[in-house]
Design a protein around this motif. Sequence first.
Motif, PDB file in Angstrom:
ATOM      1  N   PHE A 593       9.659 -12.707  -4.722  1.00  0.00           N
ATOM      2  CA  PHE A 593      10.775 -12.394  -4.976  1.00  0.00           C
ATOM      3  C   PHE A 593      11.144 -11.462  -6.143  1.00  0.00           C
ATOM      4  N   ASN A 594      10.241 -10.638  -6.313  1.00  0.00           N
ATOM      5  CA  ASN A 594      10.455  -9.913  -7.493  1.00  0.00           C
ATOM      6  C   ASN A 594      10.230  -8.264  -6.683  1.00  0.00           C
ATOM      7  N   PRO A 595      11.042  -7.330  -7.305  1.00  0.00           N
ATOM      8  CA  PRO A 595      10.980  -5.977  -6.771  1.00  0.00           C
ATOM      9  C   PRO A 595       9.760  -5.088  -6.824  1.00  0.00           C
ATOM     10  N   ILE A 596       8.631  -5.349  -6.552  1.00  0.00           N
ATOM     11  CA  ILE A 596       7.501  -4.637  -6.988  1.00  0.00           C
ATOM     12  C   ILE A 596       7.525  -3.282  -6.354  1.00  0.00           C
ATOM     13  N   GLU A 597       6.969  -2.501  -7.197  1.00  0.00           N
ATOM     14  CA  GLU A 597       6.959  -0.861  -6.909  1.00  0.00           C
ATOM     15  C   GLU A 597       5.794  -0.837  -6.146  1.00  0.00           C
ATOM     16  N   CYS A 598       5.794  -0.337  -4.910  1.00  0.00           N
ATOM     17  CA  CYS A 598       4.704  -0.031  -4.093  1.00  0.00           C
ATOM     18  C   CYS A 598       4.560   1.516  -4.049  1.00  0.00           C
ATOM     19  N   SER A 599       3.856   1.961  -5.058  1.00  0.00           N
ATOM     20  CA  SER A 599       3.762   3.440  -5.228  1.00  0.00           C
ATOM     21  C   SER A 599       1.936   3.662  -5.326  1.00  0.00           C
ATOM     22  N   CYS A 600       1.820   4.930  -5.723  1.00  0.00           N
ATOM     23  CA  CYS A 600       0.529   5.360  -6.050  1.00  0.00           C
ATOM     24  C   CYS A 600       0.158   5.111  -7.443  1.00  0.00           C
ATOM     25  N   SER A 601       0.987   4.963  -8.093  1.00  0.00           N
ATOM     26  CA  SER A 601       0.875   4.587  -9.633  1.00  0.00           C
ATOM     27  C   SER A 601       0.502   3.383  -9.999  1.00  0.00           C
ATOM     28  N   GLN A 602       0.474   2.245  -8.789  1.00  0.00           N
ATOM     29  CA  GLN A 602       0.305   0.912  -9.217  1.00  0.00           C
ATOM     30  C   GLN A 602      -0.835   0.405  -8.214  1.00  0.00           C
ATOM     31  N   THR A 603      -1.585   1.233  -8.045  1.00  0.00           N
ATOM     32  CA  THR A 603      -2.670   0.841  -6.848  1.00  0.00           C
ATOM     33  C   THR A 603      -3.486  -0.483  -7.308  1.00  0.00           C
ATOM     34  N   GLU A 604      -3.636  -0.367  -8.744  1.00  0.00           N
ATOM     35  CA  GLU A 604      -4.527  -1.445  -9.348  1.00  0.00           C
ATOM     36  C   GLU A 604      -3.883  -2.755  -9.337  1.00  0.00           C
ATOM     37  N   PHE A 605      -2.646  -2.848  -9.802  1.00  0.00           N
ATOM     38  CA  PHE A 605      -1.712  -3.953  -9.739  1.00  0.00           C
ATOM     39  C   PHE A 605      -1.706  -4.333  -7.938  1.00  0.00           C
ATOM     40  N   ILE A 606      -1.435  -3.514  -7.150  1.00  0.00           N
ATOM     41  CA  ILE A 606      -1.386  -3.868  -5.787  1.00  0.00           C
ATOM     42  C   ILE A 606      -2.585  -4.578  -4.982  1.00  0.00           C
ATOM     43  N   SER A 607      -3.731  -3.688  -5.430  1.00  0.00           N
ATOM     44  CA  SER A 607      -5.017  -4.376  -5.225  1.00  0.00           C
ATOM     45  C   SER A 607      -5.498  -5.762  -5.677  1.00  0.00           C
ATOM     46  N   TRP A 608      -5.025  -5.828  -6.988  1.00  0.00           N
ATOM     47  CA  TRP A 608      -5.180  -6.977  -7.616  1.00  0.00           C
ATOM     48  C   TRP A 608      -4.237  -8.111  -6.751  1.00  0.00           C
ATOM     49  N   ILE A 609      -3.036  -7.890  -6.430  1.00  0.00           N
ATOM     50  CA  ILE A 609      -2.174  -9.001  -5.578  1.00  0.00           C
ATOM     51  C   ILE A 609      -2.923  -9.284  -4.300  1.00  0.00           C
ATOM     52  N   ILE A 610      -3.357  -8.256  -3.516  1.00  0.00           N
ATOM     53  CA  ILE A 610      -4.190  -8.278  -2.250  1.00  0.00           C
ATOM     54  C   ILE A 610      -5.539  -9.129  -2.413  1.00  0.00           C
ATOM     55  N   ASN A 611      -6.264  -8.892  -3.532  1.00  0.00           N
ATOM     56  CA  ASN A 611      -7.353  -9.579  -3.810  1.00  0.00           C
ATOM     57  C   ASN A 611      -7.490 -11.037  -4.262  1.00  0.00           C
ATOM     58  N   HIS A 612      -6.145 -11.458  -4.765  1.00  0.00           N
ATOM     59  CA  HIS A 612      -5.904 -12.964  -5.220  1.00  0.00           C
ATOM     60  C   HIS A 612      -4.883 -13.572  -4.520  1.00  0.00           C
ATOM     61  N   GLN A 613      -4.839 -13.329  -3.262  1.00  0.00           N
ATOM     62  CA  GLN A 613      -3.846 -14.142  -2.635  1.00  0.00           C
ATOM     63  C   GLN A 613      -4.064 -15.704  -2.340  1.00  0.00           C
ATOM     64  N   SER A 614      -5.377 -16.150  -2.676  1.00  0.00           N
ATOM     65  CA  SER A 614      -5.663 -17.565  -2.880  1.00  0.00           C
ATOM     66  C   SER A 614      -5.056 -18.107  -3.891  1.00  0.00           C
ATOM     67  N   VAL A 615      -4.696 -17.420  -5.046  1.00  0.00           N
ATOM     68  CA  VAL A 615      -4.034 -17.872  -6.374  1.00  0.00           C
ATOM     69  C   VAL A 615      -2.557 -17.699  -6.047  1.00  0.00           C
ATOM     70  N   LEU A 616      -2.184 -16.788  -5.651  1.00  0.00           N
ATOM     71  CA  LEU A 616      -0.560 -16.446  -5.576  1.00  0.00           C
ATOM     72  C   LEU A 616       0.181 -17.468  -4.590  1.00  0.00           C
ATOM     73  N   LYS A 617       1.050 -17.938  -5.188  1.00  0.00           N
ATOM     74  CA  LYS A 617       2.128 -18.924  -4.446  1.00  0.00           C
ATOM     75  C   LYS A 617       2.972 -18.120  -3.271  1.00  0.00           C
ATOM     76  N   ASP A 618       2.946 -18.244  -2.012  1.00  0.00           N
ATOM     77  CA  ASP A 618       3.598 -17.668  -1.008  1.00  0.00           C
ATOM     78  C   ASP A 618       3.480 -16.060  -1.034  1.00  0.00           C
ATOM     79  N   PRO A 619       2.234 -15.574  -0.975  1.00  0.00           N
ATOM     80  CA  PRO A 619       2.160 -13.951  -1.296  1.00  0.00           C
ATOM     81  C   PRO A 619       2.810 -13.335  -0.119  1.00  0.00           C
ATOM     82  N   HIS A 620       2.888 -13.774   0.845  1.00  0.00           N
ATOM     83  CA  HIS A 620       4.059 -13.173   2.165  1.00  0.00           C
ATOM     84  C   HIS A 620       5.499 -12.913   1.524  1.00  0.00           C
TER      85      HIS A 620
END
Length: 837
Positions: A593-620
């Motif tokens: 429930f954060n307004p994450i900016e899904c743009s090409c300038s944030q590919t590293e952050f978005i990739s980190w989220i995708i690759n760390h779903q086991s740590v993230l609570k409720d990644p969906h």
Amino acid sequence: MKTFMKLVSFSIMTSLRGHRITFPVMWIIFTTAWAVKMNEDMEACLEVIPSLQYSCFKRNLSYIPTTIPPSTQHLDFSFNDLTTLQRDTFPRLPLLRHLDLTRCHIQHIDNEAFFNVRNLSVLILTGNPVKYFGRSSINVLEKIYKLVLADIGLFFLDRFNLRNLTNLKELKIGTNRLFSLALPTYAENFKDFTLLDLHTNNISVIRTVHTSVLRQMSSNLTLILSGNPISFIETGAFNGLYLREINLLNTISSTTTREALGGLSGLNVKKLKMGYFTEAGRIQMNPDYLDSICFINFQEIDFHHSTYFKLPSHILLCMSNSSKIVLTNVGIINREHVYFPNLEEIVVVKGKMAILPDVLLSHQHNLKKLVINYNHQTTEFKSFDDLPSLDYIDLSHNELIMNCCDIEFSGIPKLRYLNLSENARVKIRGLGLLNYPSLEILDLHGTEVEIEHDVAVMQNLKNLKTLDLSHSQIIFKSIVIFYGLSSLKELKMADNSFAKGIFGQLFSSLTALELLDISNCAIEDIPPTSFEDLHNLKNLILSGNKLTTMDFLTGLSLSKLKSLHTDNNHIASISPNVLQNIPVDILVFDLSFNPIECSCSQTEFISWIINHQSVLKDPHLISCKSSSLNSRVINFDPTHCVHKKRVIIIVSLFAVVIVFLLAALLYKYQFYIHYCFILLRGYRMSRQQECSYDAFVIYSSKDETWVLNELVENLENRPPPIQLCLHERDFQAGKSITSNIVDEGIMGSRKTIVVVSQHFLDSSWCQFEFELAQSWLVLRRNAGIIIIILEDVEGNNTRRLFGLHKYLRKNTYLKWKGNVVSNVRFWARLRKAILRN
């Protein structure tokens, strides 16, 4: 799966009919049937602990599955249907210790019913309407220590023999129709007996002879008589009897209380539990009905009442030797001090004390625990005095308005736990907490807290480990408020406010802190130095604030962090240097429930989220702010931001996806493609083929009895005869099932009869045949489907089968009712429908 295996087995047997069956074929048939049986049994019961514990709860079973291994120690077979227990009911289970047969409709129990499970330690028969008990049925269970016979319609304990149960510790026979608490004389041999539960029976009279066996038993016995309509207890019935606990809740009526309780005189019991529960205003209790407890020797008393009840002063004096007093909905009207030399704990809930503490609570030298909750009219607080042993005080939920705490608790030198939560208002004076170095837990959540002069009011609390200031309407203005809390491990301060510029140094002295909750505090920014001294912090909760960045993670101080909650903030992105400093051992990171900016300038952050779903609570629940569809971040594809060879990559990916989808569709729907070819082949052949049968019957094998006894008998064996096509009789051996359905059944018959039942809806083969019949109806306009409703089925179930619900709404169908008058009309209409062109 079970239905398919049965069909396969049945097909093998049908195809071999009329042929000599060799031993290998017999072995195949036997092993197939055994596999089906094994599969059904294993699906019926849940393996809780492999080879040790199984649950068959509410599986509608009428037998004990033989697949339960002999090593089983715990079996829950409750809410099934056994009706009768006899020697062959249970397989041999020599290690079974716990057996639960609650509400299995058991009516008959033979003498040898438990022969194969005779090593039981726990047997539960609750809620079975037992009409016959073999007198020796339970007596063989010599190792049993807990027997539950609640709600079985029991009138007399001598209905069965328990003589051999010398290890019995607990006997629960509540909610029956017993008129006496008397145990049989052989119960004197139950030396370890600790619980006799007789709640909610019909015991109204207790005489001395009824308690004679109890006198010979262990003094560690708990006797539960709650819910019995006791109207008379003979004098001396309990005299000299020693019990660990007696429960008399809701037993003594309002008209016979004094006479009834009088017979309890001379009873020695560690815990006395009594009181009355009625609807508000229904019964007014006479305070004198408690007089007789003055003649009972007890150490603890637990007195509950459903409506407010004033406890007379002389009854309070009768409790003076108690070590523990629990009063619910009871008011103390005494205003003179009574000393309780042995009192260690007192709990008063829903009483009426306008001033706390009452004069009775002071000068109790052995009192260790004091709980006063939900008291009506309690708004004023006076100081405690001379309580040298008291270390636990819970005054929560009392609407208190008080100053705290240099005087109020001065007589409590060992105070360790103080709970003033959910009150009206507490004002902490400048020197209020200096005199309590032993305090370990301080809870003020939900109470409006005012801190005088914003000074270091807690600097002397060197042993404080937990501090809860959540929802206290505090505005933190001074950085010295937490000075001195060198041992503090948990700090909760959710839903409060902070003065501007204070946050960076507020927690500098909390070096031992492990949990910090500052959620819902409208925090917009956290300086990087805020947590630099919190080297032991493991759990940080920042939910519900207005954070946009997480730069406070750039330092190395939070290396031990295990959980970080930053959900419901305004975080759009996290910079790469912050991501690198997230502790490698973190177990839970909540970014939902954060307004994450899904743009090409944030590919590293978005990739980190995708690759760390086991740590993230409720990644969906982590969503993109810019998407009109509020798409999930984990579904965002960063590869589309790669500029070099973007067109080639996109086209290649597209082609791969298309090929993959086509391959997947071909693989997934290969059965239906084959099904279409069968229909087309049948359509071409039908032009050169005459119909061999009048009607093809689609039905479940479980409805075979009705089809053979009713349908075949009334159509084929009555003039004029109608030739039916039945799969188990007319399909050609060695030919595939689908080909038989089309060639012999649908294409070879003028009409199709569909026998609808619950078994039909559960059968995948029936569904397949019905879909073929519908498809054939589309291809050949003159094809006809006749629906017979064999039994009522719910509309939701018919919707599951493609086209059936719609067909029933638009076409007339026949319904089998099973009575003589309806049958004549039924067969006439059916014949007419079949013979009509």
